[in-house]
Design a protein around this motif. Structure first.
Motif, PDB file in Angstrom:
ATOM      1  N   TRP A 122      34.997  39.772  38.899  1.00 16.85           N
ATOM      2  CA  TRP A 122      34.933  41.202  38.617  1.00 16.85           C
ATOM      3  C   TRP A 122      36.313  41.747  38.249  1.00 16.85           C
ATOM      4  O   TRP A 122      36.442  42.560  37.326  1.00 16.85           O
ATOM      5  CB  TRP A 122      34.356  41.952  39.823  1.00 16.85           C
ATOM      6  CG  TRP A 122      32.868  42.016  39.769  1.00 16.85           C
ATOM      7  CD1 TRP A 122      31.987  41.021  40.066  1.00 16.85           C
ATOM      8  CD2 TRP A 122      32.090  43.133  39.356  1.00 16.85           C
ATOM      9  NE1 TRP A 122      30.704  41.455  39.878  1.00 16.85           N
ATOM     10  CE2 TRP A 122      30.735  42.747  39.444  1.00 16.85           C
ATOM     11  CE3 TRP A 122      32.393  44.419  38.946  1.00 16.85           C
ATOM     12  CZ2 TRP A 122      29.692  43.611  39.114  1.00 16.85           C
ATOM     13  CZ3 TRP A 122      31.356  45.283  38.619  1.00 16.85           C
ATOM     14  CH2 TRP A 122      30.030  44.868  38.702  1.00 16.85           C
TER      15      TRP A 122
ATOM     16  N   LEU B  49      38.590  55.513  38.418  1.00 16.24           N
ATOM     17  CA  LEU B  49      37.627  54.843  39.278  1.00 16.24           C
ATOM     18  C   LEU B  49      37.734  53.325  39.132  1.00 16.24           C
ATOM     19  O   LEU B  49      37.757  52.594  40.125  1.00 16.24           O
ATOM     20  CB  LEU B  49      36.200  55.301  38.960  1.00 16.24           C
ATOM     21  CG  LEU B  49      35.084  54.598  39.711  1.00 16.24           C
ATOM     22  CD1 LEU B  49      35.140  54.926  41.196  1.00 16.24           C
ATOM     23  CD2 LEU B  49      33.736  54.972  39.127  1.00 16.24           C
ATOM     24  N   VAL B  50      37.839  52.850  37.899  1.00 21.98           N
ATOM     25  CA  VAL B  50      37.966  51.407  37.662  1.00 21.98           C
ATOM     26  C   VAL B  50      39.276  50.895  38.267  1.00 21.98           C
ATOM     27  O   VAL B  50      39.310  49.813  38.861  1.00 21.98           O
ATOM     28  CB  VAL B  50      37.867  51.086  36.156  1.00 21.98           C
ATOM     29  CG1 VAL B  50      38.240  49.637  35.882  1.00 21.98           C
ATOM     30  CG2 VAL B  50      36.462  51.384  35.646  1.00 21.98           C
ATOM     31  N   GLU B  51      40.347  51.656  38.132  1.00 20.82           N
ATOM     32  CA  GLU B  51      41.622  51.243  38.727  1.00 20.82           C
ATOM     33  C   GLU B  51      41.515  51.129  40.247  1.00 20.82           C
ATOM     34  O   GLU B  51      42.039  50.179  40.845  1.00 20.82           O
ATOM     35  CB  GLU B  51      42.729  52.224  38.343  1.00 20.82           C
ATOM     36  CG  GLU B  51      43.130  52.153  36.896  1.00 20.82           C
ATOM     37  CD  GLU B  51      44.098  53.250  36.479  1.00 20.82           C
ATOM     38  OE1 GLU B  51      44.701  53.090  35.404  1.00 20.82           O
ATOM     39  OE2 GLU B  51      44.243  54.257  37.199  1.00 20.82           O
ATOM     40  N   VAL B  52      40.829  52.082  40.880  1.00 23.94           N
ATOM     41  CA  VAL B  52      40.635  52.021  42.333  1.00 23.94           C
ATOM     42  C   VAL B  52      39.797  50.802  42.707  1.00 23.94           C
ATOM     43  O   VAL B  52      40.113  50.083  43.666  1.00 23.94           O
ATOM     44  CB  VAL B  52      39.988  53.328  42.855  1.00 23.94           C
ATOM     45  CG1 VAL B  52      39.509  53.184  44.286  1.00 23.94           C
ATOM     46  CG2 VAL B  52      40.968  54.485  42.736  1.00 23.94           C
ATOM     47  N   VAL B  53      38.743  50.535  41.941  1.00 29.89           N
ATOM     48  CA  VAL B  53      37.912  49.353  42.203  1.00 29.89           C
ATOM     49  C   VAL B  53      38.738  48.077  42.063  1.00 29.89           C
ATOM     50  O   VAL B  53      38.623  47.163  42.886  1.00 29.89           O
ATOM     51  CB  VAL B  53      36.678  49.334  41.264  1.00 29.89           C
ATOM     52  CG1 VAL B  53      35.963  48.003  41.320  1.00 29.89           C
ATOM     53  CG2 VAL B  53      35.725  50.464  41.620  1.00 29.89           C
ATOM     54  N   LEU B  54      39.596  48.020  41.045  1.00 27.30           N
ATOM     55  CA  LEU B  54      40.450  46.840  40.866  1.00 27.30           C
ATOM     56  C   LEU B  54      41.387  46.645  42.056  1.00 27.30           C
ATOM     57  O   LEU B  54      41.578  45.518  42.521  1.00 27.30           O
ATOM     58  CB  LEU B  54      41.256  46.953  39.574  1.00 27.30           C
ATOM     59  CG  LEU B  54      40.466  46.808  38.279  1.00 27.30           C
ATOM     60  CD1 LEU B  54      41.365  47.068  37.077  1.00 27.30           C
ATOM     61  CD2 LEU B  54      39.832  45.448  38.178  1.00 27.30           C
TER      62      LEU B  54
ATOM     63  N   LEU C 275      40.863  47.671  45.113  1.00 25.38           N
ATOM     64  CA  LEU C 275      40.053  47.245  46.255  1.00 25.38           C
ATOM     65  C   LEU C 275      39.636  45.777  46.135  1.00 25.38           C
ATOM     66  O   LEU C 275      39.638  45.045  47.132  1.00 25.38           O
ATOM     67  CB  LEU C 275      38.819  48.136  46.382  1.00 25.38           C
ATOM     68  CG  LEU C 275      39.085  49.585  46.788  1.00 25.38           C
ATOM     69  CD1 LEU C 275      37.797  50.395  46.734  1.00 25.38           C
ATOM     70  CD2 LEU C 275      39.736  49.664  48.159  1.00 25.38           C
ATOM     71  N   LEU C 276      39.291  45.352  44.927  1.00 27.45           N
ATOM     72  CA  LEU C 276      38.936  43.947  44.725  1.00 27.45           C
ATOM     73  C   LEU C 276      40.118  43.026  45.018  1.00 27.45           C
ATOM     74  O   LEU C 276      39.966  42.002  45.695  1.00 27.45           O
ATOM     75  CB  LEU C 276      38.442  43.718  43.296  1.00 27.45           C
ATOM     76  CG  LEU C 276      37.066  44.277  42.952  1.00 27.45           C
ATOM     77  CD1 LEU C 276      36.824  44.210  41.451  1.00 27.45           C
ATOM     78  CD2 LEU C 276      35.979  43.527  43.705  1.00 27.45           C
TER      79      LEU C 276
ATOM     80  N   LEU D  21      36.786  43.561  34.586  1.00 27.79           N
ATOM     81  CA  LEU D  21      37.141  44.981  34.570  1.00 27.79           C
ATOM     82  C   LEU D  21      38.570  45.176  34.067  1.00 27.79           C
ATOM     83  O   LEU D  21      38.856  46.130  33.339  1.00 27.79           O
ATOM     84  CB  LEU D  21      36.979  45.593  35.969  1.00 27.79           C
ATOM     85  CG  LEU D  21      35.549  45.690  36.497  1.00 27.79           C
ATOM     86  CD1 LEU D  21      35.544  46.270  37.904  1.00 27.79           C
ATOM     87  CD2 LEU D  21      34.668  46.507  35.575  1.00 27.79           C
TER      88      LEU D  21
ATOM     89  N   PHE E  30      34.981  38.252  43.595  1.00 30.24           N
ATOM     90  CA  PHE E  30      35.898  39.384  43.404  1.00 30.24           C
ATOM     91  C   PHE E  30      36.812  39.119  42.214  1.00 30.24           C
ATOM     92  O   PHE E  30      37.107  40.012  41.438  1.00 30.24           O
ATOM     93  CB  PHE E  30      36.738  39.616  44.661  1.00 30.24           C
ATOM     94  CG  PHE E  30      36.043  40.393  45.752  1.00 30.24           C
ATOM     95  CD1 PHE E  30      34.657  40.474  45.827  1.00 30.24           C
ATOM     96  CD2 PHE E  30      36.785  41.021  46.724  1.00 30.24           C
ATOM     97  CE1 PHE E  30      34.034  41.183  46.847  1.00 30.24           C
ATOM     98  CE2 PHE E  30      36.178  41.748  47.741  1.00 30.24           C
ATOM     99  CZ  PHE E  30      34.801  41.824  47.804  1.00 30.24           C
TER     100      PHE E  30
END
Length: 179
Positions: free
Chosen positions: A57, A14-19, A21-22, A61, A54
């Motif tokens: 974050w 999940l964190v990798e996906v957020v990264l 996307l950011l 992260l 962004f």
């Protein structure tokens, strides 16, 4: 234990996906703003501010993920001179210090929470706690990982492969390298 590993794996994913996307959001906003400024003599007012947020974050992260993978800069010169017991003590000590720093990070964020929550971003208008609140997430993530590593070191349950990964001692021929 398997359930915890599965949950941990899902959180990392999940964190990798957020990264991703950011980073994609940053690239898109900056690219569109450059095209608009140089091509059409206009621009998006929120682009610069949001891409900066962004990036904040993304950095925090990413630091938590890098800690998970032992990817932060380390100086192993002293540790390489030690035997297995000395290395284990160094692992325990360094993770205790990291845990203390994570607690200080969370505590400092908590102390600043009311101030950050009352301030708003000049252009976007969001509460600044949405920007600086990432330190809660980072401090908690690094703190949990450091606590786990500290407890494993105290119990003497750090494997040779893990010790090589932590200390960077892969032997003269690179053997034992844990990837």
């Amino acid at each position: 234990m398997v359930v915890l590993q599965r949950i941990g794996g899902l959180l990392v994913r999940l964190v990798e996906v957020v990264l991703v996307l950011l980073l994609a959001g940053m690239v898109a906003m900056v690219f569109v703003n450059v095209v608009l400024r140089y091509g059409f003599n206009s621009g998006l007012t929120i682009s610069e501010e949001m891409s900066r947020y962004f990036f904040v974050w993304l950095t925090f992260l990413g630091a938590a993920l890098a800690f998970r993978d032992h990817a932060h800069v380390g100086v192993e010169t002293f540790v390489r001179w030690l035997g297995p017991r000395g290395r284990l003590i160094c692992v325990a000590l360094s993770n205790a210090i990291i845990l203390l720093c994570a607690v200080v990070l969370i505590w400092g964020t908590w102390r600043q929470h009311a101030i950050n929550a009352s301030m708003t971003a000049p252009v976007v208008g969001i509460s600044m706690i949405w920007v600086y609140g990432v330190t809660y997430v980072t401090g908690l993530a690094i703190g949990v990982m450091a606590l786990g590593r500290f407890l494993l070191a105290l119990a003497g349950r750090v494997s040779e492969a893990e010790m090589a990964r932590i200390t960077g001692d892969y032997g003269p021929d690179g053997a034992g390298r844990a990837e």
